[in-house]
Design a protein around this motif. Sequence first.
Motif, PDB file in Angstrom:
ATOM      1  N   GLY A  37       6.555  -3.297 -91.837  1.00 46.66           N
ATOM      2  CA  GLY A  37       7.022  -1.943 -92.074  1.00 46.66           C
ATOM      3  C   GLY A  37       6.028  -0.857 -91.743  1.00 46.66           C
ATOM      4  N   GLU A  38       4.890  -1.215 -91.143  1.00 50.54           N
ATOM      5  CA  GLU A  38       3.860  -0.238 -90.784  1.00 50.54           C
ATOM      6  C   GLU A  38       3.707  -0.188 -89.267  1.00 50.54           C
ATOM      7  N   PRO A  39       3.543   1.019 -88.706  1.00 51.81           N
ATOM      8  CA  PRO A  39       3.362   1.129 -87.253  1.00 51.81           C
ATOM      9  C   PRO A  39       2.013   0.568 -86.819  1.00 51.81           C
ATOM     10  N   LEU A  40       2.003  -0.047 -85.658  1.00 51.90           N
ATOM     11  CA  LEU A  40       0.765  -0.561 -85.074  1.00 51.90           C
ATOM     12  C   LEU A  40       0.241   0.417 -84.033  1.00 51.90           C
ATOM     13  N   ALA A  41      -1.073   0.493 -83.921  1.00 52.95           N
ATOM     14  CA  ALA A  41      -1.652   1.252 -82.821  1.00 52.95           C
ATOM     15  C   ALA A  41      -1.306   0.534 -81.519  1.00 52.95           C
TER      16      ALA A  41
END
Length: 236
Positions: free
Chosen positions: A159-163
């Motif tokens: 649920g977290e964006p990746l670089a």
Amino acid sequence: MEERLQKLISASGLTSRRGAEDWITAGRVTVNGRVAALGDKADLSRDQVLVDGRPLPQEEDKQRTYLMLNKPRGYVSTLSDEKGRKTVAQLVSGCGCRVWPVGRLDMDSEGLLLLTDDGALTHRLIHPSHQVEKEYLVWVTGDVDRALPILSGPMELDGEPLAPAQVRRGRTSGGVSQLSIIIHQGKNRQVRRMCAQAGLTVKRLKRVREGQVTLDRALAPGAWRRLTEAELALLR
């Protein structure tokens, strides 16, 4: 700055955080003459922290250790394992001191793994805010043409964006393609999970670079050596 006692003790190189918690519970740790309890904090610039009546080793009193290991598959990147699996600590047991892995490579992955007893350098290399690059060679099967824009585009894990990752395609042989994938985060099994999201099956995964330090090709799987002063300067 105040920090939890188990973190201070672990950073001194005496034991792990779990071990420090056990020592605190056993009453072996005091702060300014008072027996400490779990959850207590201290500031080493003003507080006296003793373990078994002895002060924590200070930075200037300790010669730090920095190792490069060519981790083979089949080893977990921990100091001990409750399941009885082989650990990287066994591979570097001859280095003469207690060191811990800087980040992790999962059991099925191989390649560059740094180990040290330097808490400050560990934090610098693994904390996302420092954006230290990690390069992996990954051998995959599947539709690579379709997967490449997915891997290098916006992705999420947990649920977290990746670089965004840097992805390059290498040779393909026998239906297996080699990719170079560069990231600077360190989520659990991140590269494998990214490839799975892109529809690829990972056959082999090898870390070859961390920051500007690359895996020594002369190191056989399972072998280690001490970092050179030039390599340390690059990491710092």
